[in-house]
Design a protein around this motif. Structure first.
Motif, PDB file in Angstrom:
ATOM      1  N   ASP A 694     -73.377  39.060 -39.859  1.00 43.86           N
ATOM      2  CA  ASP A 694     -74.241  39.862 -39.222  1.00 43.86           C
ATOM      3  C   ASP A 694     -74.412  39.852 -38.494  1.00 43.86           C
ATOM      4  OD1 ASP A 694     -74.497  41.442 -42.285  1.00 43.86           O
ATOM      5  OD2 ASP A 694     -75.127  38.714 -42.522  1.00 43.86           O
ATOM      6  N   ILE A 695     -74.482  40.879 -37.581  1.00 41.16           N
ATOM      7  CA  ILE A 695     -74.381  40.626 -35.713  1.00 41.16           C
ATOM      8  C   ILE A 695     -74.736  42.491 -35.165  1.00 41.16           C
ATOM      9  CG2 ILE A 695     -72.604  38.626 -35.331  1.00 41.16           C
ATOM     10  CD1 ILE A 695     -70.905  41.099 -34.271  1.00 41.16           C
ATOM     11  N   LEU A 696     -75.328  41.895 -34.264  1.00 41.88           N
ATOM     12  CA  LEU A 696     -76.028  42.855 -33.583  1.00 41.88           C
ATOM     13  C   LEU A 696     -76.069  42.684 -32.035  1.00 41.88           C
ATOM     14  CD1 LEU A 696     -80.042  43.400 -34.979  1.00 41.88           C
ATOM     15  CD2 LEU A 696     -77.269  44.398 -36.034  1.00 41.88           C
ATOM     16  N   PHE A 697     -75.504  44.060 -31.481  1.00 39.81           N
ATOM     17  CA  PHE A 697     -75.428  44.029 -30.061  1.00 39.81           C
ATOM     18  C   PHE A 697     -76.984  44.477 -29.167  1.00 39.81           C
ATOM     19  CE2 PHE A 697     -71.980  44.530 -32.009  1.00 39.81           C
ATOM     20  CZ  PHE A 697     -70.639  43.284 -31.183  1.00 39.81           C
ATOM     21  N   LEU A 698     -77.098  43.484 -28.288  1.00 43.00           N
ATOM     22  CA  LEU A 698     -78.437  43.679 -26.864  1.00 43.00           C
ATOM     23  C   LEU A 698     -77.972  44.040 -26.047  1.00 43.00           C
ATOM     24  CD1 LEU A 698     -81.537  43.539 -26.042  1.00 43.00           C
ATOM     25  CD2 LEU A 698     -80.907  41.498 -26.574  1.00 43.00           C
ATOM     26  N   ALA A 699     -78.122  45.009 -25.377  1.00 40.06           N
ATOM     27  CA  ALA A 699     -77.740  45.391 -23.732  1.00 40.06           C
ATOM     28  C   ALA A 699     -78.680  46.454 -22.518  1.00 40.06           C
ATOM     29  CB  ALA A 699     -76.009  45.963 -23.748  1.00 40.06           C
ATOM     30  N   GLU A 700     -78.963  45.270 -22.246  1.00 43.85           N
ATOM     31  CA  GLU A 700     -79.794  46.736 -21.688  1.00 43.85           C
ATOM     32  C   GLU A 700     -78.771  48.279 -20.750  1.00 43.85           C
ATOM     33  OE1 GLU A 700     -83.043  46.062 -20.394  1.00 43.85           O
ATOM     34  OE2 GLU A 700     -82.416  44.736 -21.924  1.00 43.85           O
ATOM     35  N   LYS A 701     -77.760  48.101 -20.550  1.00 43.59           N
ATOM     36  CA  LYS A 701     -77.290  49.261 -20.025  1.00 43.59           C
ATOM     37  C   LYS A 701     -76.294  49.679 -21.229  1.00 43.59           C
ATOM     38  CE  LYS A 701     -74.561  46.892 -17.370  1.00 43.59           C
ATOM     39  NZ  LYS A 701     -73.950  45.847 -15.860  1.00 43.59           N
ATOM     40  N   SER A 702     -76.208  51.423 -21.275  1.00 45.38           N
ATOM     41  CA  SER A 702     -75.343  51.643 -22.169  1.00 45.38           C
ATOM     42  C   SER A 702     -74.506  51.818 -22.467  1.00 45.38           C
ATOM     43  CB  SER A 702     -75.852  53.492 -22.364  1.00 45.38           C
ATOM     44  OG  SER A 702     -75.918  53.611 -20.730  1.00 45.38           O
ATOM     45  N   ASP A 703     -73.590  51.662 -20.923  1.00 43.22           N
ATOM     46  CA  ASP A 703     -71.847  51.373 -20.451  1.00 43.22           C
ATOM     47  C   ASP A 703     -71.538  50.002 -21.192  1.00 43.22           C
ATOM     48  OD1 ASP A 703     -72.323  53.583 -19.131  1.00 43.22           O
ATOM     49  OD2 ASP A 703     -71.896  52.477 -17.825  1.00 43.22           O
ATOM     50  N   ASP A 704     -72.420  49.300 -21.762  1.00 47.61           N
ATOM     51  CA  ASP A 704     -71.526  48.068 -22.619  1.00 47.61           C
ATOM     52  C   ASP A 704     -71.584  48.403 -24.150  1.00 47.61           C
ATOM     53  OD1 ASP A 704     -72.018  46.997 -20.331  1.00 47.61           O
ATOM     54  OD2 ASP A 704     -74.195  45.771 -20.850  1.00 47.61           O
ATOM     55  N   LEU A 705     -71.455  49.476 -24.361  1.00 46.10           N
ATOM     56  CA  LEU A 705     -71.265  49.547 -25.571  1.00 46.10           C
ATOM     57  C   LEU A 705     -69.606  49.150 -25.853  1.00 46.10           C
ATOM     58  CD1 LEU A 705     -71.643  51.083 -28.148  1.00 46.10           C
ATOM     59  CD2 LEU A 705     -71.169  53.445 -27.238  1.00 46.10           C
ATOM     60  N   LYS A 706     -68.565  50.165 -24.886  1.00 49.73           N
ATOM     61  CA  LYS A 706     -67.370  49.488 -24.846  1.00 49.73           C
ATOM     62  C   LYS A 706     -67.498  48.403 -24.712  1.00 49.73           C
ATOM     63  CE  LYS A 706     -65.851  53.840 -21.744  1.00 49.73           C
ATOM     64  NZ  LYS A 706     -65.670  53.686 -20.707  1.00 49.73           N
ATOM     65  N   ILE A 707     -68.209  47.690 -25.008  1.00 49.68           N
ATOM     66  CA  ILE A 707     -67.979  45.417 -24.981  1.00 49.68           C
ATOM     67  C   ILE A 707     -67.886  45.761 -26.225  1.00 49.68           C
ATOM     68  CG2 ILE A 707     -68.520  43.949 -23.925  1.00 49.68           C
ATOM     69  CD1 ILE A 707     -69.399  44.694 -21.071  1.00 49.68           C
ATOM     70  N   ALA A 708     -69.296  46.135 -26.722  1.00 48.87           N
ATOM     71  CA  ALA A 708     -69.612  45.900 -27.845  1.00 48.87           C
ATOM     72  C   ALA A 708     -68.119  46.510 -28.950  1.00 48.87           C
ATOM     73  CB  ALA A 708     -70.639  46.436 -28.673  1.00 48.87           C
ATOM     74  N   GLU A 709     -67.963  47.010 -28.945  1.00 49.30           N
ATOM     75  CA  GLU A 709     -66.765  47.820 -29.514  1.00 49.30           C
ATOM     76  C   GLU A 709     -65.493  47.328 -29.608  1.00 49.30           C
ATOM     77  OE1 GLU A 709     -66.194  51.796 -28.242  1.00 49.30           O
ATOM     78  OE2 GLU A 709     -68.374  52.859 -29.549  1.00 49.30           O
ATOM     79  N   LYS A 710     -65.385  46.474 -28.484  1.00 48.10           N
ATOM     80  CA  LYS A 710     -64.281  45.269 -28.512  1.00 48.10           C
ATOM     81  C   LYS A 710     -64.339  44.600 -28.713  1.00 48.10           C
ATOM     82  CE  LYS A 710     -60.817  44.085 -24.673  1.00 48.10           C
ATOM     83  NZ  LYS A 710     -60.830  43.764 -23.106  1.00 48.10           N
ATOM     84  N   ILE A 711     -65.901  43.876 -29.227  1.00 46.19           N
ATOM     85  CA  ILE A 711     -66.043  43.068 -29.535  1.00 46.19           C
ATOM     86  C   ILE A 711     -65.499  43.038 -31.283  1.00 46.19           C
ATOM     87  CG2 ILE A 711     -67.400  41.048 -30.000  1.00 46.19           C
ATOM     88  CD1 ILE A 711     -69.173  42.023 -26.964  1.00 46.19           C
ATOM     89  N   LEU A 712     -66.033  44.350 -31.671  1.00 43.36           N
ATOM     90  CA  LEU A 712     -65.944  43.912 -32.849  1.00 43.36           C
ATOM     91  C   LEU A 712     -64.594  44.146 -33.676  1.00 43.36           C
ATOM     92  CD1 LEU A 712     -69.124  47.075 -33.891  1.00 43.36           C
ATOM     93  CD2 LEU A 712     -68.683  44.235 -34.776  1.00 43.36           C
ATOM     94  N   LYS A 713     -63.802  45.342 -32.598  1.00 44.11           N
ATOM     95  CA  LYS A 713     -62.219  45.358 -32.910  1.00 44.11           C
ATOM     96  C   LYS A 713     -61.619  43.847 -32.326  1.00 44.11           C
ATOM     97  CE  LYS A 713     -58.169  47.653 -31.153  1.00 44.11           C
ATOM     98  NZ  LYS A 713     -58.147  49.018 -30.121  1.00 44.11           N
ATOM     99  N   THR A 714     -61.703  42.910 -32.237  1.00 42.87           N
ATOM    100  CA  THR A 714     -60.966  41.746 -31.961  1.00 42.87           C
ATOM    101  C   THR A 714     -61.317  41.223 -33.225  1.00 42.87           C
ATOM    102  OG1 THR A 714     -61.023  41.711 -29.569  1.00 42.87           O
ATOM    103  CG2 THR A 714     -59.975  39.684 -30.583  1.00 42.87           C
ATOM    104  N   LEU A 715     -62.951  41.175 -33.423  1.00 41.41           N
ATOM    105  CA  LEU A 715     -63.297  40.005 -34.349  1.00 41.41           C
ATOM    106  C   LEU A 715     -62.933  40.364 -35.749  1.00 41.41           C
ATOM    107  CD1 LEU A 715     -65.314  37.973 -34.371  1.00 41.41           C
ATOM    108  CD2 LEU A 715     -67.043  39.951 -34.894  1.00 41.41           C
TER     109      LEU A 715
END
Length: 933
Positions: A694-715
């Protein structure tokens, strides 16, 4: 009445129904030719033929003494009891005769007369093995008592009486002591007298001079010497019994009779373990019963004073090895898997546990077996098997000895005699008899090796499965005995393992394999699930292949061998991973520490990470770690609390590595304003095998959504090494309808203003995993603020209703016991603890910790739950988390009445059997419900 053609025909017909038709017919015709009143035997032809087929010794006796046979046949239904023998002995064994030769004749005639009756009753089926041993024991006791009285009388006539009036006791040991005498046993005896000082009174010579005064010691030595001659000398009538006095202190070098005080001094100072074992079967059998009881009270302290230690076990092993070296494999008493091994096995357990369990202090072996069953020290099935095989061997021993009244324990060499022996045991062929006998002896040897065997013994036993001349039935029977549920499938696996020899070409390779394979097979058969383990071993060799390095590693590193066998035996999940690639064995052979820190795990992951195909590399590392940790857990090297922490560290390290690799140019710089948050079991550092993350993502920049999606895809990527993890992001604000990425203010507004009470409850498990350290710190403070402000909104009634809905809609209680979601299960405890945390955080902020076990301890320390409730919850939580993890390793979702899995789980949890495990689990859940109501 002469023997006519019709009688010859009748003899031939009745003899054909016996185990040895030729012997029966020859002896029956010989008897009838010599008998004067043939017609009186006609109604008993069947019984006489059976006797003459079984015993040549008694056939010869009957030819010379037809009346004895007739009287024996007439009294066939009458038991030969101690009372009967004493009555007959008082008539037939008058003790007033001082003529040694006449006494010997009386003794031998008496023994043969009643041995005939005992044997006839045995052959005719009037007695079983137990009652025939009782009757043989009673006969020996009466004869021994008479011989002792005669010897005392004769010696008193020569030397007068000693100061104690001639108080002498014979203590029986061995088969006689155990009341299990054979047809041609030695009688093991030791002699004890009361007073060691003084002389006999002497006798008066014709001239009135007192003469022949001797010391008490000499008098009793002479008594025992004559007693021995009366029974053991071979006269024209044969012997009565072979008397063995060698079990006395100092053996053949010691005095044949000793005073009670000398025995006490010897056993207290010099007594050895084998003497403790011999004295287990001690009991007074003749002479002074008062003195005999005093002797038994004296040796009780020596025999049962303390459990045997390692050095004494080694002494027992050495004694058995010495016996093994002197006897052939055809010796069913002293050879492999013979009577002596069964006796050593039980008697060793008597010495180990007898000091605290009085029921084991018995001279009767079968009574000791029954006591072990009641105590639950040995599995009941094993004891039933041992008892059955022991009595079978004793029965075969009886058949061997009754034939010629010889003390033999070896199978006959001639095929005719073997055929007859097979028939006596109820089998139609020699092959069937030998096959069954071999299997029974293998079972006894296996049980003996489990307690007293060395690694060399276990190796030899397993090598026999690969190289021995075992037929299919023998092998299948042995595998079944060792716990293989499907023995013929086990045979197939064994043959597959044996077939690996064909792939080894060099002599060195074959030599290494011959050393290692039996060790692995014995490991498999000694495991909790031998069938699974054998299958895993065969599949390992078939799929991974054979390398000398593997075999050498298994031989040199026992802990690795044991760990892999635990995996094969107890976890289909880990077995499938292990068999997926030879790389896993290669990596495990490099070495393995038990616990790794999070930093160490991260360093190992990042040090070897490739530029491409990162998912496959991480999956391989994760699999090796799960194999390593799983084997330690199954070997009980680490407990559940350490296991889940280590698995959570592994997940944290994987997420951290993936997050780092997902950043700009393959790396996230420090303080980027991006953090990965954990909730649920991962948040509590409590994940087990196969847990979702169970994970969530915290970021100050909305552009970091791609990083979150990439993490989920790899994971969650599927790789050639399997999937990494199943990630679950549904605990984010607004669930699946909410955005994947949120900033700190967004989270704060949601949780303070919009979140449901159950979402506040979920925050108790939230923690940052990786990313911006400053952002993580401030976010933890925000979570604390929310819980302190809204924690009391979490109503107990709402939680109970939610639990009831979960039990009804999500649990699998309809199929069995759901230890996670069912009533009184893991989640029951977690919900209750989280409610206590949320309601009391404002006054006791120290209770705000993510993992459940620590939370319970802090609630206890804060006085928010009673000591009894806290201990109940802690114990139940650890117990059920262990069960849950074991279920995951076996790919089971619920516990049902299925005997195989429930039995395995019970064994792993330390229960005696499946029933105890299921009953205990039920009781644990009930106690939890009593606490949380």
């Amino acid at each position: 009445m002469t023997i006519d053609a019709e009688m010859i025909k009748a003899v031939s017909e009745v003899s054909r129904s016996t185990p040895d038709p030729k012997r029966a017919e020859t002896n029956l015709l010989r008897f009838l030719e010599a008998a004067q009143e043939k017609e009186r035997f006609l109604p008993y032809m069947k019984e006489a033929a059976g006797l003459f087929a079984a015993s040549q010794f008694l056939s010869n006796y009957c030819v010379s003494n037809p009346d004895e046979l007739y009287f024996a046949l007439k009294s066939l239904n009458g038991p030969v009891t101690k009372k009967l023998l004493l009555e007959k002995g008082s008539e037939e064994l008058a003790a007033g005769d001082a003529d040694v030769a006449e006494i010997m004749k009386k003794i031998r005639s008496f023994r043969k007369r009643y041995l005939l009756r005992i044997t006839l009753r045995d052959i005719a089926g009037e007695t079983d093995i137990l009652s025939s041993m009782d009757e043989l024991t009673c006969l020996a006791e009466v004869v021994i008592d008479f011989a002792l009285r005669c010897s005392l009388l004769i010696n008193s006539g020569k030397f007068g009486t000693p100061p104690d009036g001639g108080e002498l006791s014979l203590i029986s040991l061995g088969k006689l002591g155990g009341e299990e005498l054979n047809y041609s046993s030695d009688v093991d005896l030791i002699a004890v007298y009361a007073l060691e000082d003084g002389q006999t009174s002497g006798v008066l010579s014709p001239s009135g001079v007192r003469m022949n005064r001797v010391s008490s010691g000499e008098f009793y030595s002479r008594v025992i010497g004559l007693f021995n001659r009366l029974l053991s000398v071979n006269t024209e009538d044969g012997i009565a019994y072979r008397v063995d006095l060698r079990l006395r202190p100092q053996g053949e070098k010691g005095e044949i009779a000793l005073p009670l005080r000398a025995y006490h001094t010897y056993y207290e100072t010099w007594g050895r373990t084998w003497e403790r074992m011999a004295l287990i079967r001690a009991r007074p059998v003749a002479g002074s019963m008062r003195l005999g009881r005093e002797f038994m009270g004296m040796v009780e302290q020596f025999v049962w004073k303390k459990p045997v230690d390692y050095s004494e076990i080694e002494e027992i092993r050495a004694l058995k090895k010495k016996i093994d070296s002197a006897f052939s494999k055809d010796d069913i008493k002293r050879g492999y898997g013979g009577i002596r091994e069964a006796e050593f096995f039980i008697q060793t357990f008597q010495l180990i546990y007898g000091h605290e369990h009085g029921g084991l202090r018995t001279h009767r072996l079968l009574n000791a077996i029954q006591s072990l069953r009641w105590l639950g020290i040995i599995p009941e099935g094993d004891l039933i098997t041992l008892s059955d095989n022991y009595l079978y061997l004793r029965r075969v021993e009886h058949f061997l000895q009754m034939k010629d009244d010889l003390q033999t324990h070896s199978l006959p060499a001639s095929m005719d005699d073997l055929t007859s022996l097979a028939a006596k045991t109820g089998l139609s062929s020699v092959d069937e008899f030998l096959s069954g006998l071999k299997l029974r002896r293998m079972k006894i040897r296996s049980m003996y090796n489990s307690l007293l065997g060395t690694e060399d013994d276990a190796y030899a036993e397993a090598l026999t499965l690969l190289e021995g001349d075992l037929g299919d039935n023998e092998l299948a029977g042995y595998l079944s005995f060792r716990g293989v549920k499907e023995p013929y499938a086990g045979m197939k696996d064994l043959r597959g393992i044996k077939g690996q020899f064909d792939f080894f070409k060099t002599q060195r390779e074959r030599s290494v394999m011959r050393k290692v394979l039996p060790l692995l097979i014995e490991n498999a058969l000694s495991s909790e699930s031998p069938g699974r383990a054998l299958k895993g071993l065969e599949s390992f060799f078939a799929s991974v292949g054979i390398k000398e390095a593997y075999l050498t590693g298994f031989m040199e590193r026992r802990e690795m061998r044991d760990g892999i066998m635990k995996i094969f035996s107890l976890s289909p999940y880990l077995t499938r991973i292990l068999l997926g690639s030879p790389r896993y064995i290669d990596l495990l052979l490099e070495g393995s520490v038990i616990r790794k820190t999070l930093r160490k795990t991260e360093e190992e992951l990042r040090r070897g990470i490739p530029c491409e195909n990162i998912e496959s590399w991480i999956a391989e590392y994760k699999n090796v770690e799960e194999i390593r940790l799983g084997s330690f857990f199954l070997m009980r090297v680490i407990k559940i609390n350490n296991l889940v922490k280590c698995l959570s560290h592994l997940a944290d390290a994987v997420i951290g590595t993936i997050t780092s690799a997902a950043g700009v140019n393959g790396r996230l710089p420090l303080h980027t304003g991006f953090t990965v948050l954990a909730m649920g079991k991962l948040g509590g550092r409590e994940i087990t095998f196969g847990s979702d993350l169970d994970i969530l993502f915290l970021a100050e920049k909305s552009d970091d959504l791609k990083i979150a999606e990439k993490i989920l895809k790899t994971l969650t990527a599927y790789t050639d090494k399997g999937i990494l993890y199943n990630a679950d992001t549904r605990l984010r604000p607004d669930g699946t309808k909410g955005v994947l990425l949120n900033n700190a203010e967004g989270y704060r507004n949601y949780y303070l203003k919009s979140a449901h009470p159950w979402e506040i409850q979920a925050l108790l498990k939230m923690r940052p995993i990786t990313g911006d350290g400053n952002l993580s710190g401030s976010f933890l403070e925000m979570i604390r603020e929310v819980i302190l402000k809204r924690g009391r909104e979490l109503e107990r009634a709402d939680l109970k209703a939610m639990r009831e809905r979960i039990v009804k809609e999500l649990s699998h209680e309809s199929r069995g016991t759901d230890v996670k979601l069912g009533p009184g299960g893991i989640e029951e405890i977690e919900f209750y603890v989280q409610w206590l945390q949320a309601h009391n955080a404002s006054t006791s902020p120290a209770i705000l910790v993510q993992d459940t076990a620590t939370a319970i301890k802090r609630l206890l320390k804060a006085g928010l739950i009673s000591d009894e409730a806290g201990k109940t919850l802690l114990s139940a939580y650890e117990y059920m988390r262990t069960i849950e993890t074991f279920m995951r390793l076996n790919e089971e979702r619920v516990i049902t009445e299925d005997p195989e899995f429930a039995t395995l789980a019970g064994i792993f949890l330390g229960h005696k059997n499946r029933e105890e495990f299921l009953e205990n689990l039920k009781a644990v859940r009930s106690k939890v419900m009593e606490v949380v109501r």
